[in-house]
Scaffold this motif. Structure first.
Motif, PDB file in Angstrom:
ATOM      1  N   VAL A  91       0.860  -1.189   0.000  1.00  0.00           N
ATOM      2  CA  VAL A  91       0.000   0.000   0.000  1.00  0.00           C
ATOM      3  C   VAL A  91       0.893   1.234   0.000  1.00  0.00           C
ATOM      4  O   VAL A  91       2.014   1.212   0.536  1.00  0.00           O
ATOM      5  N   LYS A  92       0.381   2.310  -0.603  1.00  0.00           N
ATOM      6  CA  LYS A  92       1.137   3.565  -0.580  1.00  0.00           C
ATOM      7  C   LYS A  92       0.204   4.742  -0.843  1.00  0.00           C
ATOM      8  O   LYS A  92      -0.861   4.597  -1.441  1.00  0.00           O
ATOM      9  N   ASN A  93       0.603   5.891  -0.333  1.00  0.00           N
ATOM     10  CA  ASN A  93      -0.012   7.171  -0.682  1.00  0.00           C
ATOM     11  C   ASN A  93       1.088   8.221  -0.681  1.00  0.00           C
ATOM     12  O   ASN A  93       2.280   7.889  -0.685  1.00  0.00           O
ATOM     13  N   GLY A  94       0.707   9.489  -0.671  1.00  0.00           N
ATOM     14  CA  GLY A  94       1.713  10.543  -0.731  1.00  0.00           C
ATOM     15  C   GLY A  94       2.550  10.681   0.504  1.00  0.00           C
ATOM     16  O   GLY A  94       3.570  11.391   0.494  1.00  0.00           O
ATOM     17  N   ARG A  95       2.183   9.984   1.586  1.00  0.00           N
ATOM     18  CA  ARG A  95       2.934  10.105   2.838  1.00  0.00           C
ATOM     19  C   ARG A  95       3.817   8.911   3.153  1.00  0.00           C
ATOM     20  O   ARG A  95       4.702   9.020   4.006  1.00  0.00           O
TER      21      ARG A  95
END
Length: 608
Positions: free
Chosen positions: A347-351
């Motif tokens: 999983v990943k996002n901008g943070r």
């Protein structure tokens, strides 16, 4: 890649090149037609201001309005009304005007619905694209009895952290500023409630809505109506916002994996479909997010293996901006070698970014069919044995005793197998002498002691009774309503047997119920010992046969008896001698019994 292709086409058009698709001639009778815009139709409310933006400028790398003015391009608008096949040039007026790449309708009317074509052309090139405009009435948007404002466009999402503040502007307000003769005014609504909303946490700051402290009940749909003056005419349009509270920015915003859990081993079955679930928590941040599976470091698309596929990602839960997303990897035919593969959920996002490996192990499959059949057969056999034992338990018990039982004649020094105690009346005496004695001695081979038959004349009744009871292995008490009420002889025998049994002797008391007897008819000595004594019921004619339940049940309580061929002759002689002795002593005992009945005080003294 698409932008690059558009750019090449643009260069061909600018340089005057021709393509087979365009089919453009030197007199520019042909124009490159991009067809209809892939975007959905533009919706405008009737009697409100609206505008159309030319879709050619939606890709700035291909067409940019400012850069197209240098080569002398001109933008033209055409209209194809509903039910017409011929394009009509738009006549500009105070209501319909053009501003750069936009066509303004101030206001829009119902008959403005239809297709609109914007054409960009110069001396050497031409491109056009179509789009659809829908002018909606209020009844098309909201129910007739609703207090909500009518809005044609979808709601604009606005995220505000809880317990924090934010300024909210009405969408497209800057476009109204360009067309207005003065400063526009904005009216705000929260549902059906018009500002002010009765709370100091929400106030107007100019034309913007200022939320000082975001609360949970401030969430919902907000409406802003923009009103402005243009050429002496009052115009307006309405927009909708969906304000949602999210968790504060002070909380962690890095995504995390909820499933699979760390260090957990999943048990799967070989040659079966396996579904691996990856569930991630994505705190709200204004940046893209993603969740995916990799097999040996490759995504499903890169793996190019038909055995592996993925299910479309779905949202499992939404909570104040934080969302739980789920991605499923499907292994259609799991093989033993797949255990050594590396399955990772990421999983990943901008943070931030997180990945976790799933460990798989193959389930040991037991032969279910064989186990099921074996268990079924076992249960059937157990049920059959239970039924057989329930029906033939006496026969089985007698068979077991005949094989493994111990003959008590070899373990004690008793003289008699059975001592029979009964009430001295004609009916019971007949039952005892003609039935019990006959079967026990003649048919079953037991040595039976009956006081009235085997006692010697001139002896003391009490001493001989106690002696006979002590020399017997079983005391068989014939219970009937008249037992122990016709004199003290039966009571003396009963007390002697119960006392011997209670003191741990080798005597056992057996009750034979000759006639039905109520509990209050039992003598005091039997009431206390009834629970520990075996009771065999005589049922008249049904018990006559030696194969009846009565005789089988009685044999279980009597000593084990094995008679071999050598003993049969001797036992026959003994039986004959016992019969002769009994006949000789009958007359002498008759006088003694009658004497006892006439003078019972000799025995009562013992009972007392």
């Amino acid at each position: 890649m698409a932008s690059f292709i558009f750019f090449l086409l643009f260069l061909f058009i600018i340089l005057g090149g021709t393509t087979p698709a365009v089919g453009q001639s030197s007199d520019q009778s042909e124009c490159y037609d991009w067809g209809e815009s892939s975007e959905s139709a533009v919706a405008v409310m009737e009697a409100e201001s609206g505008w159309l933006s030319c879709p050619l400028f939606s890709h700035p790398s291909v067409y940019n309005y400012s850069s197209t003015q240098n080569p002398g391009h001109n933008l033209f608008w055409y209209r194809l009304p509903e039910g017409h096949d011929l394009e009509q040039p738009i006549t500009y007026s105070s209501r319909i005007s053009k501003d750069r790449e936009r066509l303004w309708l101030q206001p829009a009317l119902a008959n403005d619905t239809g297709h609109y074509i914007c054409m960009l052309r110069n001396l050497s090139s031409c491109s056009k694209i179509a789009m659809r405009l829908k002018v909606l009435r209020r009844d098309d948007v909201v129910p007739g009895n609703s207090c909500l404002p009518a809005v044609a466009m979808a709601a604009t999402p606005v995220m505000i952290p809880l317990q924090q503040g934010a300024k909210v502007d009405c969408p497209d307000l800057q476009n109204a500023n360009k067309m207005a003769d003065g400063e526009p005014t904005v009216t705000w609504f929260h549902g059906c409630n018009k500002f002010p909303f009765g709370s100091s946490d929400r106030q107007l700051k100019g034309v913007s809505l200022q939320v000082h402290v975001m609360m949970d009940h401030y969430q919902g749909l907000y409406y802003c109506r923009v009103q402005y003056q243009r050429r002496g005419q009052t115009l307006n349009f309405t927009r909708m916002l969906n304000i949602t509270g999210i968790y504060p920015d002070s909380l962690p915003k890095v995504p995390s994996i909820l499933q699979p859990t760390k260090d957990k081993v999943l048990i799967v079955r070989q040659d079966k479909e396996v579904r691996l679930v990856c569930r991630g928590l994505f705190p709200y941040v204004d940046s893209p997010w993603d969740i995916w599976w990799t097999v040996d470091g490759k995504t499903v698309e890169q793996l190019n293996d038909s055995r592996f596929s993925k299910v479309k990602t779905r949202q499992v839960k939404y909570d104040y901006g934080d969302r739980q997303e789920e991605s499923v990897l499907v292994i259609h035919d799991f093989q033993a070698d797949d255990r050594n593969r590396e399955f990772n959920c990421s999983v990943k996002n901008g943070r931030g970014f997180e990945t976790r490996r799933v460990r798989l192990d193959v389930e040991v499959v037991l032969p279910s069919v064989e186990l099921g059949c074996g268990l079924g057969v076992t249960l059937v056999l157990m049920l059959l044995l239970f039924v057989v034992y329930h029906i033939f338990w006496l026969e089985l018990l007698l068979l077991y005793r005949s094989w493994f039982g111990t003959d008590e004649r070899h373990t004690d020094d008793k003289e008699f197998d059975v001592y029979i105690s009964y009430a001295r009346n004609s009916e019971e005496e007949t039952f005892v002498l003609s039935t019990l004695r006959r079967v026990l001695e003649n048919e079953l081979g037991y040595s039976v002691c009956i006081f009235d038959r085997d006692s010697l004349p001139g002896g003391t009744i009490t001493d001989e009774t106690l002696s006979f009871v002590a020399r017997s292995r079983r005391l068989l008490v014939v219970v009937s309503p008249g037992y122990a009420s016709q004199g003290s002889q039966a009571l003396l025998e009963l007390k002697a047997g119960i006392d011997s049994m209670a003191l741990g002797g080798h005597l056992r008391v057996i009750l034979v119920q000759y006639r039905p007897l109520q509990r209050q008819g039992w003598v005091r000595e039997l009431r206390g010992a009834r629970v520990a004594l075996a009771l065999v019921r005589w049922q008249g004619d049904k018990s006559e046969d030696l194969t009846s339940h009565f005789w089988k049940r009685l044999r279980v309580e009597l000593p084990v008896r094995r008679v071999n061929s050598k003993e049969e002759g001797g036992s026959g002689k003994d039986v004959a001698l016992m019969r002769l002795s009994s006949q000789n002593s009958t007359n002498s005992q008759t006088g003694l019994i009658s004497n006892t009945v006439k003078h019972p005080e000799n025995v009562y003294n013992y009972a007392a």
